[in-house]
Design an enzyme around this catalytic site. Structure first.
Site, PDB file in Angstrom:
ATOM      1  N   LYS A   1      17.109   3.195  -0.571  1.00 58.83           N
ATOM      2  CA  LYS A   1      18.064   2.892   0.507  1.00 58.83           C
ATOM      3  C   LYS A   1      19.134   1.977  -0.084  1.00 58.83           C
ATOM      4  CE  LYS A   1      15.371   2.727   4.799  1.00 58.83           C
ATOM      5  NZ  LYS A   1      14.865   1.795   5.813  1.00 58.83           N
TER       6      LYS A   1
ATOM      7  N   ASP B   1      14.603  -1.125  -0.736  1.00 53.58           N
ATOM      8  CA  ASP B   1      15.467  -1.385   0.414  1.00 53.58           C
ATOM      9  C   ASP B   1      16.421  -2.526   0.033  1.00 53.58           C
ATOM     10  OD1 ASP B   1      16.312  -1.342   3.079  1.00 53.58           O
ATOM     11  OD2 ASP B   1      14.653  -2.523   3.810  1.00 53.58           O
TER      12      ASP B   1
ATOM     13  N   PHE C   1      14.956   3.982   9.539  1.00 54.07           N
ATOM     14  CA  PHE C   1      13.569   3.598   9.287  1.00 54.07           C
ATOM     15  C   PHE C   1      12.743   4.868   9.125  1.00 54.07           C
ATOM     16  CE2 PHE C   1       9.302   2.106  10.217  1.00 54.07           C
ATOM     17  CZ  PHE C   1       9.256   1.014   9.364  1.00 54.07           C
ATOM     18  N   VAL C   2      11.933   4.906   8.078  1.00 53.57           N
ATOM     19  CA  VAL C   2      11.136   6.104   7.816  1.00 53.57           C
ATOM     20  C   VAL C   2       9.647   5.761   7.743  1.00 53.57           C
ATOM     21  CG1 VAL C   2      12.953   7.417   6.647  1.00 53.57           C
ATOM     22  CG2 VAL C   2      11.540   5.857   5.313  1.00 53.57           C
TER      23      VAL C   2
ATOM     24  N   ASP D   1       4.590   3.150   6.299  1.00 54.24           N
ATOM     25  CA  ASP D   1       3.940   2.897   7.582  1.00 54.24           C
ATOM     26  C   ASP D   1       4.844   2.144   8.550  1.00 54.24           C
ATOM     27  OD1 ASP D   1       3.890   0.368   6.207  1.00 54.24           O
ATOM     28  OD2 ASP D   1       2.399  -0.301   7.649  1.00 54.24           O
TER      29      ASP D   1
ATOM     30  N   ARG E   1       0.770   6.450   7.632  1.00 55.64           N
ATOM     31  CA  ARG E   1       0.825   6.593   6.166  1.00 55.64           C
ATOM     32  C   ARG E   1       0.432   7.994   5.716  1.00 55.64           C
ATOM     33  NH1 ARG E   1       1.705   1.572   3.845  1.00 55.64           N
ATOM     34  NH2 ARG E   1       0.606  -0.166   4.776  1.00 55.64           N
TER      35      ARG E   1
ATOM     36  N   GLU F   1       7.330   2.452  -6.820  1.00 58.70           N
ATOM     37  CA  GLU F   1       7.638   1.986  -5.459  1.00 58.70           C
ATOM     38  C   GLU F   1       7.783   3.171  -4.513  1.00 58.70           C
ATOM     39  OE1 GLU F   1       7.860  -0.439  -3.489  1.00 58.70           O
ATOM     40  OE2 GLU F   1       8.805  -2.223  -4.336  1.00 58.70           O
ATOM     41  N   ASP F   2       7.434   2.962  -3.263  1.00 61.48           N
ATOM     42  CA  ASP F   2       7.683   3.983  -2.247  1.00 61.48           C
ATOM     43  C   ASP F   2       9.153   3.999  -1.850  1.00 61.48           C
ATOM     44  OD1 ASP F   2       7.482   1.449  -1.136  1.00 61.48           O
ATOM     45  OD2 ASP F   2       6.189   2.034   0.527  1.00 61.48           O
TER      46      ASP F   2
ATOM     47  N   LYS G   1       0.821  -1.198   0.000  1.00 65.85           N
ATOM     48  CA  LYS G   1       0.000   0.000   0.000  1.00 65.85           C
ATOM     49  C   LYS G   1       0.862   1.259   0.000  1.00 65.85           C
ATOM     50  CE  LYS G   1      -3.287  -2.403   2.939  1.00 65.85           C
ATOM     51  NZ  LYS G   1      -3.551  -2.710   4.362  1.00 65.85           N
ATOM     52  N   GLY G   2       2.157   1.077   0.248  1.00 64.73           N
ATOM     53  CA  GLY G   2       3.036   2.223   0.506  1.00 64.73           C
ATOM     54  C   GLY G   2       3.137   3.244  -0.610  1.00 64.73           C
TER      55      GLY G   2
HETATM   56  P1  IMP Z   1      12.631  -4.445  -0.182  1.00 65.40           P
HETATM   57  O1  IMP Z   1      11.994  -5.657  -0.777  1.00 65.40           O
HETATM   58  O2  IMP Z   1      13.577  -4.808   0.932  1.00 65.40           O
HETATM   59  O3  IMP Z   1      13.285  -3.537  -1.177  1.00 65.40           O
HETATM   60  O4  IMP Z   1      11.519  -3.690   0.598  1.00 65.40           O
HETATM   61  C1  IMP Z   1      10.643  -2.816   0.080  1.00 65.40           C
HETATM   62  C2  IMP Z   1       9.496  -2.644   1.057  1.00 65.40           C
HETATM   63  O5  IMP Z   1       9.935  -2.699   2.440  1.00 65.40           O
HETATM   64  C3  IMP Z   1       8.908  -1.283   0.858  1.00 65.40           C
HETATM   65  O6  IMP Z   1       7.956  -1.274  -0.171  1.00 65.40           O
HETATM   66  C4  IMP Z   1       8.344  -0.996   2.232  1.00 65.40           C
HETATM   67  O7  IMP Z   1       7.050  -1.541   2.345  1.00 65.40           O
HETATM   68  C5  IMP Z   1       9.249  -1.725   3.192  1.00 65.40           C
HETATM   69  N1  IMP Z   1      10.246  -0.815   3.801  1.00 65.40           N
HETATM   70  C6  IMP Z   1      11.570  -0.816   3.620  1.00 65.40           C
HETATM   71  N2  IMP Z   1      12.171   0.160   4.335  1.00 65.40           N
HETATM   72  C7  IMP Z   1      11.178   0.807   4.991  1.00 65.40           C
HETATM   73  C8  IMP Z   1      11.151   1.942   5.888  1.00 65.40           C
HETATM   74  O8  IMP Z   1      12.166   2.583   6.238  1.00 65.40           O
HETATM   75  N3  IMP Z   1       9.921   2.313   6.334  1.00 65.40           N
HETATM   76  C9  IMP Z   1       8.773   1.666   5.985  1.00 65.40           C
HETATM   77  N4  IMP Z   1       8.763   0.613   5.156  1.00 65.40           N
HETATM   78  C10 IMP Z   1       9.950   0.184   4.652  1.00 65.40           C
END
Ligand code: IMP
Length: 199
Positions: free
Chosen positions: A136, A108, A157-158, A164, A170, A104-105, A48-49
């Site tokens: 990130k 990571d 962490f944000v 969220d 959110r 994407e929001d 949902k981000g």
């Molecule tokens: P990835 O698969 O590790 O790249 O993760 C992506 C997802 O992890 C994002 O779409 C977020 O939902 C969540 N996420 C990663 N870092 C944060 C953060 O700092 N705050 C909130 N959600 C995060």
């Protein structure tokens, strides 16, 4: 920001005006690059981000686009195992021959985006690009192409602007850096007082 949860529990990392300016820049860049698209490009929001970012992004674009959504299980809410990503809600549209932009929001580890890219590429689109508001990059474990980045984010962490913690925060208009994640884990609503009026 008030400090009912103690001084400095959270701070603004990127304010709403900077977000808006950058979203408009990204929209202009995307729009120019999509000028030769075969029909309306499909912007795919990752639930949902990315919903706030997506809605601001498409309103800043002056071309006809389609919007669709995917939801996938997050490694954060399951056992943290690479490759454990799976689809919870799939696209409604057929992307064959279409120009697709994954929205994407935050990227990571890269697991989510990598999975989405692979999944969409298997369906024969004309092109696939990805845009993220936050990157990130220091946390990446899967190298994945990322064509458009709003901001490079530090390893903090944000929350806010769609992001969220356990469903909270959110709709905070700024991106907030959480200083003490351990305290937030103890009390997920720790920042409701400082971040919202009248709570
Ligand atoms: P990835 O698969 O590790 O790249 O993760 C992506 C997802 O992890 C994002 O779409 C977020 O939902 C969540 N996420 C990663 N870092 C944060 C953060 O700092 N705050 C909130 N959600 C995060």
């Amino acid at each position: 920001m008030a400090s009912r949860s103690g001084p400095g529990a959270a701070e603004i990392l990127i304010g709403r005006h900077d977000i808006s300016r950058r979203v408009h820049e990204l929209a202009a860049q995307l729009q120019a690059d999509l000028a030769t698209a075969a029909g309306p490009p499909i912007l795919v929001g990752v639930l949902k981000g990315s919903t706030l970012f997506l809605s601001d992004l498409v309103r800043a674009m002056d071309i006809d686009v389609a919007v669709d959504f995917m939801s996938i299980s997050s490694y954060r809410s399951t056992v943290a195992q690479p490759g454990s990503v799976r689809i919870i809600k799939d696209l409604d549209s057929d992307v064959t021959g279409r120009d697709v932009v994954i929205v994407e929001d935050i990227v990571d580890t890269g697991l989510t985006l990598n999975y989405l890219r692979q999944t969409i590429l298997q369906r024969g689109p004309r092109s696939v690009r990805a845009v993220t508001l936050l990157n990130k990059s220091v946390r990446r474990i899967v190298p994945v192409p990322l064509e458009y980045v709003g901001f490079d984010a530090p390893d903090v962490f944000v929350v806010g602007y769609g992001l969220d913690f356990q469903g909270n925060y959110r709709n905070v208009p700024d991106i907030i850096a959480v200083r003490d994640v351990a305290r937030l884990v103890e009390n997920p609503r720790l920042l409701v007082g400082p971040l919202f009026l009248g709570d």
